[in-house]
Design an enzyme around this catalytic site. Structure first.
Site, PDB file in Angstrom:
ATOM      1  N   ASP A 120       0.855  -1.189   0.000  1.00 38.65           N
ATOM      2  CA  ASP A 120       0.000   0.000   0.000  1.00 38.65           C
ATOM      3  C   ASP A 120       0.890   1.237   0.000  1.00 38.65           C
ATOM      4  OD1 ASP A 120      -2.304   1.485   0.002  1.00 38.65           O
ATOM      5  OD2 ASP A 120      -2.642   1.335   2.155  1.00 38.65           O
ATOM      6  N   HIS A 127      -3.565  14.003   0.488  1.00 39.37           N
ATOM      7  CA  HIS A 127      -3.792  13.116   1.639  1.00 39.37           C
ATOM      8  C   HIS A 127      -2.602  13.176   2.605  1.00 39.37           C
ATOM      9  CE1 HIS A 127      -5.005   9.643   4.002  1.00 39.37           C
ATOM     10  NE2 HIS A 127      -3.834   9.081   3.758  1.00 39.37           N
ATOM     11  N   GLU A 191     -10.606   4.238   3.629  1.00 41.05           N
ATOM     12  CA  GLU A 191      -9.641   4.893   2.754  1.00 41.05           C
ATOM     13  C   GLU A 191      -9.991   4.493   1.330  1.00 41.05           C
ATOM     14  OE1 GLU A 191      -5.587   4.088   4.078  1.00 41.05           O
ATOM     15  OE2 GLU A 191      -5.715   5.825   5.421  1.00 41.05           O
ATOM     16  N   GLU A 193      -9.177   3.970  -2.305  1.00 45.26           N
ATOM     17  CA  GLU A 193      -7.924   3.764  -3.029  1.00 45.26           C
ATOM     18  C   GLU A 193      -8.188   3.029  -4.350  1.00 45.26           C
ATOM     19  OE1 GLU A 193      -4.631   2.320  -0.811  1.00 45.26           O
ATOM     20  OE2 GLU A 193      -5.369   3.094   1.112  1.00 45.26           O
ATOM     21  N   ASP A 225      -9.302   0.545   2.181  1.00 48.60           N
ATOM     22  CA  ASP A 225      -8.313   0.138   3.181  1.00 48.60           C
ATOM     23  C   ASP A 225      -8.813   0.595   4.551  1.00 48.60           C
ATOM     24  OD1 ASP A 225      -6.009  -0.625   4.479  1.00 48.60           O
ATOM     25  OD2 ASP A 225      -4.899   1.182   3.927  1.00 48.60           O
ATOM     26  N   ARG A 229      -8.096   4.397  13.289  1.00 54.13           N
ATOM     27  CA  ARG A 229      -7.173   5.528  13.488  1.00 54.13           C
ATOM     28  C   ARG A 229      -6.593   5.572  14.897  1.00 54.13           C
ATOM     29  NH1 ARG A 229      -5.898   6.400   8.429  1.00 54.13           N
ATOM     30  NH2 ARG A 229      -7.678   6.991   7.152  1.00 54.13           N
ATOM     31  N   GLN A 232      -3.995   2.807  15.064  1.00 52.68           N
ATOM     32  CA  GLN A 232      -2.910   3.206  14.166  1.00 52.68           C
ATOM     33  C   GLN A 232      -2.023   4.284  14.784  1.00 52.68           C
ATOM     34  OE1 GLN A 232      -4.358   5.066  10.575  1.00 52.68           O
ATOM     35  NE2 GLN A 232      -2.320   5.306   9.687  1.00 52.68           N
ATOM     36  N   LYS A 245      -4.399  -1.420  10.449  1.00 53.96           N
ATOM     37  CA  LYS A 245      -4.748  -1.576   9.033  1.00 53.96           C
ATOM     38  C   LYS A 245      -4.993  -3.031   8.650  1.00 53.96           C
ATOM     39  CE  LYS A 245      -3.642   2.660   7.502  1.00 53.96           C
ATOM     40  NZ  LYS A 245      -4.471   3.487   6.624  1.00 53.96           N
ATOM     41  N   THR A 249      -9.007  -5.456   4.425  1.00 50.51           N
ATOM     42  CA  THR A 249      -8.942  -4.557   3.277  1.00 50.51           C
ATOM     43  C   THR A 249      -9.899  -5.128   2.236  1.00 50.51           C
ATOM     44  OG1 THR A 249      -6.603  -4.142   3.715  1.00 50.51           O
ATOM     45  CG2 THR A 249      -7.426  -3.506   1.548  1.00 50.51           C
ATOM     46  N   GLU A 350      -9.914  12.935   7.272  1.00 52.68           N
ATOM     47  CA  GLU A 350      -9.694  14.201   6.579  1.00 52.68           C
ATOM     48  C   GLU A 350     -10.998  14.995   6.470  1.00 52.68           C
ATOM     49  OE1 GLU A 350      -7.648  11.612   3.499  1.00 52.68           O
ATOM     50  OE2 GLU A 350      -6.854  13.594   2.993  1.00 52.68           O
TER      51      GLU A 350
HETATM   52 CA    CA Z   1      -4.049   3.010   2.873  1.00 51.76          CA
END
Ligand code: CA
Length: 403
Positions: A120, A127, A191, A193, A225, A229, A232, A245, A249, A350
């Site tokens: 990844d 970002h 996320e 992606e 993904d 948080r 993490q 993470k 996924t 975000e």
């Molecule tokens: Ca990611």
């Protein structure tokens, strides 16, 4: 199957797209390679059983994954796409073709790829800037290396699941009042992606160049993904993402072959400073994929993939420049796609300024991070070969409470 099939080429799944997937059978380990046309699924393995020559060994169309088919390379893929397309443009569909067609809602789609390795990246300038501001408010949001190489990490391939798989809220250590406490994540995030599937192995000890991207990559999937948080942020000092993470996924059930994206190529953003030699692409390109994030039916954001700083070709070159090989079935993902505008951000952290703001959904409820029962869907569209738009297969997931 009824004989009154009218194929609508305008809904993102025309004959210029023909994404590939796996329809699961009724028995364990049983699967067929299928493609999608309009709101229908066409069973390619069944077509060969019915006597159609699709230009590839019929055995690669039976099985649980697309790996064997993708490993045949682009020449075989082009022949397959042409032959399937020919069957579908006939004035009257052959009855045998009709017998191999099912409505998409009646087909159980499996994880399309047996994922061998998963990488990844962190390729979106917006970002990386947004997260840098949130995590290091007093410093430069970008780390000094960011503009010199596409930052990435090796993820966990065994927890990659197909769209529709439910997402169990993970547990772990996170800080509460500055004390590490074990429990369910309270800051579960998405996320948005884009992922790339390898269709040709490289040799250990050699590198793949930016120009060789098309040789080595078979197709494109959408990726969510899922990220805890709170877990993490506590664990990631000083090493990168781990348990925050690796719990899950999700990828789309449909793999869009690169062939279908030839008209989606677009000029990439200017890179400053100029990248070092192995990251230079003399024919630079990115893909004009327009993403959408939906939460419980409310559209939250529309991240533009073309805004990502490091291109897919550079990501592939970077992960092999040290001699590491790639294998058929490897997946590498772009990292969260965030465009420059606030309604183009690709994650809740975000969109809500690290949970300090909340989003109002269509039903009047508010969200900072995901709640149990929430359903997130990522979609994307792109210019198609015939001048319209194609839709990548969506990736969805619903959050389950912790066990
Ligand atoms: Ca990611």
């Amino acid at each position: 199957m009824a004989h009154d099939i009218n194929l609508n080429p305008e809904n993102g799944f025309g004959i210029d797209h023909l994404p590939l997937g796996i329809a699961l059978g009724s028995r364990p380990n049983e699967g067929h390679v299928v493609t999608r046309i309009d709101q229908f699924v066409l069973d390619l393995a069944q077509l060969t059983d019915l006597g159609f020559d699709l230009g590839v060994d019929a055995r690669v169309l039976c099985g649980q994954y697309l790996n064997s088919l993708m490993g045949l390379g682009h020449e075989s893929m082009a022949i397959l796409r042409e032959r399937v397309g020919d069957l579908l443009v006939a004035d009257h569909l052959d009855n045998r073709v009709i017998s191999a067609i099912q409505p998409v809602e009646s087909v159980r789609l499996g994880l399309p790829i047996a994922i061998t390795n998963y990488v990844d990246f962190y390729s979106s300038l917006q970002h990386a800037t947004n997260l840098g501001r949130l995590f290091r408010p007093n410093g430069d949001p970008l780390t000094p290396n960011w503009r010199h190489l596409p930052i990435g990490y090796h993820g966990r391939s065994s927890t990659i699941v197909v769209s529709g798989t439910q997402v169990r809220r993970p547990r772990g250590l996170r800080l509460i009042d500055d004390e590490p406490v074990f429990g369910p994540s309270t800051r579960l995030d998405i996320e948005a992606e884009v992922g790339f599937v390898i269709g040709k192995p490289s040799q250990l000890g050699t590198s793949v160049t930016t120009a060789e991207f098309f040789d080595y990559v078979a197709g494109v999937v959408l990726v969510n993904d899922w990220s805890a948080r709170d877990i993490q942020s506590f664990e990631s000092v000083p090493l990168g993402p781990f348990l925050g993470k690796s719990f899950l996924t999700s990828i789309s059930a449909w793999v869009t072959p690169l062939e279908a994206l030839a008209r989606a190529r677009t000029t990439p953003v200017l890179q400053n400073p100029s990248p070092t030699g192995y990251l230079v692409d003399h024919d630079p390109w990115n893909l004009a994929l327009d993403l959408e994030i939906e939460l419980n039916g409310s559209l939250l954001s529309h991240p533009p993939f073309a805004s990502t700083y490091w291109t897919p070709g550079q990501q592939l070159a970077h992960q092999t420049v040290n001699g590491a090989d790639v294998r058929v079935g490897d997946l590498f993902a772009s990292g969260t796609v965030s465009g420059p505008a606030p309604d183009q951000f690709g994650s809740l952290i975000e969109l809500t300024d690290a949970g300090t703001k909340s989003l109002t959904l269509g039903d009047g409820t508010h969200r900072s991070f995901l709640e149990d029962g929430d359903t997130a869907i990522i979609r994307a569209s792109a210019p198609s070969l015939n001048g319209g738009r194609l839709c990548l297969g969506e990736v969805s997931g619903t959050v389950l409470p912790p066990t």
